[in-house]
Design a protein around this motif. Sequence first.
Motif, PDB file in Angstrom:
ATOM      1  N   LEU A 498      24.240 -28.134 -10.468  1.00 50.24           N
ATOM      2  CA  LEU A 498      23.101 -28.465  -9.614  1.00 50.24           C
ATOM      3  C   LEU A 498      23.353 -28.019  -8.183  1.00 50.24           C
ATOM      4  CD1 LEU A 498      22.543 -31.983 -11.159  1.00 50.24           C
ATOM      5  CD2 LEU A 498      21.011 -30.019 -11.431  1.00 50.24           C
ATOM      6  N   SER A 499      24.134 -26.955  -8.046  1.00 52.14           N
ATOM      7  CA  SER A 499      24.400 -26.346  -6.745  1.00 52.14           C
ATOM      8  C   SER A 499      23.757 -24.958  -6.723  1.00 52.14           C
ATOM      9  CB  SER A 499      25.914 -26.261  -6.491  1.00 52.14           C
ATOM     10  OG  SER A 499      26.514 -25.304  -7.347  1.00 52.14           O
ATOM     11  N   PRO A 500      23.761 -24.280  -5.582  1.00 50.44           N
ATOM     12  CA  PRO A 500      23.059 -22.989  -5.526  1.00 50.44           C
ATOM     13  C   PRO A 500      23.597 -21.942  -6.490  1.00 50.44           C
ATOM     14  CG  PRO A 500      23.509 -23.817  -3.317  1.00 50.44           C
ATOM     15  CD  PRO A 500      24.246 -24.705  -4.259  1.00 50.44           C
ATOM     16  N   VAL A 501      24.937 -21.785  -6.545  1.00 47.85           N
ATOM     17  CA  VAL A 501      25.563 -20.788  -7.417  1.00 47.85           C
ATOM     18  C   VAL A 501      26.657 -21.489  -8.207  1.00 47.85           C
ATOM     19  CG1 VAL A 501      26.847 -18.621  -7.521  1.00 47.85           C
ATOM     20  CG2 VAL A 501      25.042 -18.912  -5.808  1.00 47.85           C
ATOM     21  N   PHE A 502      26.636 -21.318  -9.508  1.00 44.84           N
ATOM     22  CA  PHE A 502      27.482 -22.084 -10.427  1.00 44.84           C
ATOM     23  C   PHE A 502      28.672 -21.221 -10.848  1.00 44.84           C
ATOM     24  CE2 PHE A 502      27.360 -24.394 -14.814  1.00 44.84           C
ATOM     25  CZ  PHE A 502      28.428 -25.191 -14.432  1.00 44.84           C
ATOM     26  N   ARG A 503      29.786 -21.351 -10.104  1.00 48.86           N
ATOM     27  CA  ARG A 503      30.947 -20.483 -10.333  1.00 48.86           C
ATOM     28  C   ARG A 503      32.230 -21.313 -10.322  1.00 48.86           C
ATOM     29  NH1 ARG A 503      34.679 -18.600  -6.957  1.00 48.86           N
ATOM     30  NH2 ARG A 503      33.484 -19.464  -5.216  1.00 48.86           N
ATOM     31  N   THR A 504      32.941 -21.332 -11.440  1.00 44.80           N
ATOM     32  CA  THR A 504      34.252 -21.974 -11.473  1.00 44.80           C
ATOM     33  C   THR A 504      35.309 -20.973 -10.996  1.00 44.80           C
ATOM     34  OG1 THR A 504      34.339 -21.379 -13.820  1.00 44.80           O
ATOM     35  CG2 THR A 504      33.741 -23.631 -13.281  1.00 44.80           C
ATOM     36  N   HIS A 505      36.367 -21.494 -10.370  1.00 47.90           N
ATOM     37  CA  HIS A 505      37.430 -20.616  -9.869  1.00 47.90           C
ATOM     38  C   HIS A 505      38.661 -21.465  -9.576  1.00 47.90           C
ATOM     39  CE1 HIS A 505      39.084 -16.919  -8.291  1.00 47.90           C
ATOM     40  NE2 HIS A 505      39.428 -17.523  -7.166  1.00 47.90           N
ATOM     41  N   SER A 506      39.821 -20.819  -9.466  1.00 45.36           N
ATOM     42  CA  SER A 506      41.049 -21.517  -9.075  1.00 45.36           C
ATOM     43  C   SER A 506      42.102 -20.493  -8.704  1.00 45.36           C
ATOM     44  CB  SER A 506      41.559 -22.394 -10.220  1.00 45.36           C
ATOM     45  OG  SER A 506      41.868 -21.595 -11.350  1.00 45.36           O
ATOM     46  N   THR A 507      43.146 -20.988  -8.071  1.00 41.51           N
ATOM     47  CA  THR A 507      44.258 -20.127  -7.718  1.00 41.51           C
ATOM     48  C   THR A 507      45.059 -19.768  -8.967  1.00 41.51           C
ATOM     49  OG1 THR A 507      46.099 -19.856  -6.157  1.00 41.51           O
ATOM     50  CG2 THR A 507      45.942 -21.974  -7.293  1.00 41.51           C
ATOM     51  N   LYS A 508      46.057 -18.901  -8.765  1.00 41.86           N
ATOM     52  CA  LYS A 508      46.871 -18.432  -9.887  1.00 41.86           C
ATOM     53  C   LYS A 508      47.879 -19.515 -10.255  1.00 41.86           C
ATOM     54  CE  LYS A 508      47.779 -14.033 -10.073  1.00 41.86           C
ATOM     55  NZ  LYS A 508      48.381 -12.692  -9.850  1.00 41.86           N
ATOM     56  N   SER A 509      47.471 -20.401 -11.152  1.00 40.47           N
ATOM     57  CA  SER A 509      48.300 -21.519 -11.595  1.00 40.47           C
ATOM     58  C   SER A 509      48.143 -21.670 -13.097  1.00 40.47           C
ATOM     59  CB  SER A 509      47.874 -22.810 -10.890  1.00 40.47           C
ATOM     60  OG  SER A 509      48.453 -23.935 -11.509  1.00 40.47           O
ATOM     61  N   SER A 510      49.250 -21.869 -13.769  1.00 36.29           N
ATOM     62  CA  SER A 510      49.214 -21.965 -15.234  1.00 36.29           C
ATOM     63  C   SER A 510      48.580 -23.258 -15.717  1.00 36.29           C
ATOM     64  CB  SER A 510      50.632 -21.855 -15.796  1.00 36.29           C
ATOM     65  OG  SER A 510      51.453 -22.905 -15.292  1.00 36.29           O
ATOM     66  N   VAL A 511      48.433 -24.257 -14.821  1.00 34.83           N
ATOM     67  CA  VAL A 511      47.861 -25.534 -15.267  1.00 34.83           C
ATOM     68  C   VAL A 511      46.367 -25.619 -14.995  1.00 34.83           C
ATOM     69  CG1 VAL A 511      50.055 -26.710 -14.901  1.00 34.83           C
ATOM     70  CG2 VAL A 511      48.329 -26.781 -13.105  1.00 34.83           C
ATOM     71  N   LEU A 512      45.832 -24.681 -14.228  1.00 32.51           N
ATOM     72  CA  LEU A 512      44.410 -24.731 -13.892  1.00 32.51           C
ATOM     73  C   LEU A 512      43.601 -23.929 -14.914  1.00 32.51           C
ATOM     74  CD1 LEU A 512      44.575 -24.488 -10.009  1.00 32.51           C
ATOM     75  CD2 LEU A 512      44.068 -26.502 -11.412  1.00 32.51           C
ATOM     76  N   ASN A 513      43.635 -24.422 -16.133  1.00 28.35           N
ATOM     77  CA  ASN A 513      42.924 -23.777 -17.236  1.00 28.35           C
ATOM     78  C   ASN A 513      41.561 -24.453 -17.391  1.00 28.35           C
ATOM     79  OD1 ASN A 513      45.189 -22.079 -17.938  1.00 28.35           O
ATOM     80  ND2 ASN A 513      46.156 -23.955 -18.711  1.00 28.35           N
ATOM     81  N   LYS A 514      40.561 -23.922 -16.706  1.00 30.24           N
ATOM     82  CA  LYS A 514      39.259 -24.574 -16.607  1.00 30.24           C
ATOM     83  C   LYS A 514      38.282 -24.158 -17.704  1.00 30.24           C
ATOM     84  CE  LYS A 514      39.543 -25.258 -11.593  1.00 30.24           C
ATOM     85  NZ  LYS A 514      38.933 -24.934 -10.272  1.00 30.24           N
ATOM     86  N   GLU A 515      38.738 -23.357 -18.649  1.00 31.37           N
ATOM     87  CA  GLU A 515      37.858 -22.999 -19.757  1.00 31.37           C
ATOM     88  C   GLU A 515      37.425 -24.278 -20.483  1.00 31.37           C
ATOM     89  OE1 GLU A 515      40.878 -19.666 -19.140  1.00 31.37           O
ATOM     90  OE2 GLU A 515      40.902 -21.854 -19.255  1.00 31.37           O
ATOM     91  N   ILE A 516      36.163 -24.367 -20.803  1.00 27.63           N
ATOM     92  CA  ILE A 516      35.613 -25.600 -21.346  1.00 27.63           C
ATOM     93  C   ILE A 516      36.288 -26.024 -22.644  1.00 27.63           C
ATOM     94  CG2 ILE A 516      33.729 -24.319 -22.460  1.00 27.63           C
ATOM     95  CD1 ILE A 516      31.954 -26.744 -22.050  1.00 27.63           C
ATOM     96  N   TRP A 517      36.773 -25.048 -23.437  1.00 26.32           N
ATOM     97  CA  TRP A 517      37.372 -25.383 -24.726  1.00 26.32           C
ATOM     98  C   TRP A 517      38.753 -26.011 -24.585  1.00 26.32           C
ATOM     99  CZ3 TRP A 517      35.369 -20.617 -23.438  1.00 26.32           C
ATOM    100  CH2 TRP A 517      36.272 -19.653 -22.964  1.00 26.32           C
ATOM    101  N   ASN A 518      39.277 -26.096 -23.364  1.00 26.12           N
ATOM    102  CA  ASN A 518      40.550 -26.782 -23.139  1.00 26.12           C
ATOM    103  C   ASN A 518      40.366 -28.286 -22.953  1.00 26.12           C
ATOM    104  OD1 ASN A 518      42.252 -24.477 -23.210  1.00 26.12           O
ATOM    105  ND2 ASN A 518      41.566 -23.928 -21.153  1.00 26.12           N
TER     106      ASN A 518
END
Length: 878
Positions: A498-518
Amino acid sequence: MFIFLKVMSKISTGIITLITLTFSIPSFAQNNPLAKDSAIVKAGKDVRFTVLTPRVIRMEWDSTASFTNNASFVVVNRNLPVPKFSSVRKGDWLTIRTEELELKYRVNTGKFTAENLSVKYLKQKKDGFTWRPGQVEKANLKGTYRTLDGFDGDTDKKGKKMKLEDGLLSRDGWHLLDDSQSFLFDKSDWPWVTQRHAGNVQDWYFMGYGHNYKAALADYTKIAGKVPLPPRYAFGYWWSRYWSYSDNELRDLVSNFEKFNVPLDVLVIDMDWHSTDSINAKPDEFGQRKWWTGWTWDSGLFSNPERFLKWTDSKNLKTTLNLHPASGIAPFEKQYGEFARKMNFDTTSRRNIPYEGSNKKFVQNLFDVVLRPMEKQGVDFWWLDWQQWLEDKQIKGLQNTWWLNYLFFSDMERNRDTRPMLYHRWGGLGNHRYQIGFSGDAIISWKSLEFQPYFTNAASNVLYGYWSHDIGGHMFKDRDGGTLEPELYTRWMQYGALSPVFRTHSTKSSVLNKEIWNFRGDYFNAQYDAIRLRYSLVPYIYTMARKTYDTGISLCRPMYYDNPEKQEAYDFSRQYQFGDDILVAPLATPLVNGFAKVKVWLPAGNDWYEWHTGTLLKGGQTLEREFSIDEYPVYVKAGAILPMFGNDVKNLSDNPDRIKLGIFPGGSSASRMYEDNGNDKNYSKEYAYTAFKTGLQQDGSLKVSISPREGKYKEMKDSRVYELTLYGSRMPADVMVNGKPLSYKADDLNSEGWNYNGRELSVSIVLPQSSCTEQAEVLVRYPGGTHTDINNGIKERFKRLTKATTELKFKEGRSLVLPNMLGKTEETNRQLEYSPEKFEELIRTFNENYNKMPEIIKPLGLKKETESWYLGYLGLGG
């Protein structure tokens, strides 16, 4: 996007020129900085005033009397229809009067001061004002800030609070836009930076608007340019991660999106797509490489970039690559030789060709030699990430961020048939003409999630309404790491949808696995629903985006635009309107006993439907509400009609054949849906609208009218199917379409017919496919007699009872045989569908039994803590 470019490469140069001339003129060429003579009032040889709108007057004092008629970086258009005004000279005083402002200046007194110049606001008597030079705004409503890099909420790593720049709006009712120091554009075919003439000047634009904030923003678009309409795909889901993805990995990633039926439109590839000269550079204090620039695909990750980009195109994915131009062109780049020849650069030393942003020849070669060949291969737009020195090295004061934004966007305008879009950092006033903002590397925390809605709201006050945030946050506050909190990330996803642009992102970290299937269970479901909600709302969002182009009013905007005289509109600074008909009260607090609480202010003037709980609430009140992890505080104006997509949409590459109209309870209403080609530059003149209207009839029936579409655009569909969803509706007696009965279908609604959803308490009506030029009228008739209110939260009680009862079977660690009455009550939503003739009886019985749950569950002999949890979850104490 690049099909046209690939076809062009096979056509002779002469024909290419002919084709290019058929496209719309770039926006910068359409602006006219020269005002009409009739708008200008001279006041001596060194002073002139230009009446631009009833609320905006340009005030110039020029010590050399050589006034500026060029476009500036901020103000690009002064050739406006001249508003009605009078100009009267009495003695030494000149008075200019519009419908809203009265300016007085003492002629032949030179430079503007508090003694010789004043402007009075005429329209608002109660809070009127008289402004004089030197007066300070006391209540500016702020604008935005270049970046969220390193901020934990609004606080940086040194503990300093962010100081947002002043915006165009103020509760004082006026704003002085001082354009005296702005750079100018020359009058070449590709307008280039030029400096003002020598001499002392005051080049001011006085904006006096009272509390009519919307009018002020509309006026600003008239002089500073419109906010370009982004391509339709920009409003879909963007996948982005700072990760050294390979061709194989990205194909696997997209395959998983398809496997889990998650829509996707934009594939953002961070800087590892290219090689850099960082191998020989010493790391900085954090062990990171200093040099970020690169223009050549890393062959170890992408062995055949052109084939990779053909594949993304086959998947209807738009691709953007990250750029850091600051280091220029290094000797190892494959474009180095050609670039050097065109720049007459001595290559014997094998040193970098330095970046020169203000050098037109350098920039032209950057696009011609380096970037445009990649665009022809299939790169759709650029992620411009300037993080180096602030100012240009040749022109003092020329800000690199601002200038780069102009260069990239205007080059796309000049050289593409597709709609220009740039994803970049904020450079200052005037950057609204270059659309999508990259807000930078925010800290992962609840504080950051709490701050971003306010930050986004305030940016609309400078027309920078398309911030793209790193949804979920970018990096941990502690550089040693952290964990990805599923609840925090889920709430961020719900806000992001519900924001203007819908973009997930993160730094290069092995624990920041934001894929929904995780994620699992409620977290997966809530994130999936957030993405689906985003896609369902795209027709509504796109309609509001067109309104942004037409009026300057952003998709996400503060509550005070519509409620300027209400103190709550300023106090609830995180709450926002999401277009005209939706209000969002973003959550940024963890769950307690399964629910997160939020205070909501619902403005008077209409009632509000709390979408996820099915509760119709009175406007003009502040109240506290609570939401489970798969619910969010989304409020729709009573009676609103929202154009929507169904769940079959995978991406936004096309206008689908089926449109859903979400019709909300609470009264009669009207709205319309905007359409265009989605990615061409002709949207200013080639578009269409379809109008919708609902009306409550005297007998209690609901009439829905769909008007013939008006307008035309390229590749417009001739016919479509409309699906109407009546939220918070009783079971109808029958449904008529254009005077003919529509059949009831208990289950399948792939073809025309109607049915009832007991879980959502909604009616779905699928109309026959018909021409978009035809009128359609739907009449929904209801049984007579008294009926029970179903918009008082019963939908939420259905949900809570089902969830709690299902979990109860696992809670005590023993086999439970549920009382028959509990089972029947929990199954009410299904019974509504199976036995529609018993609708009123089933609702009344459910309400009675729900309140009797403490007695109904007694035979189970539950542990005290289990019983307390169960009844507490149902909202019945415990």
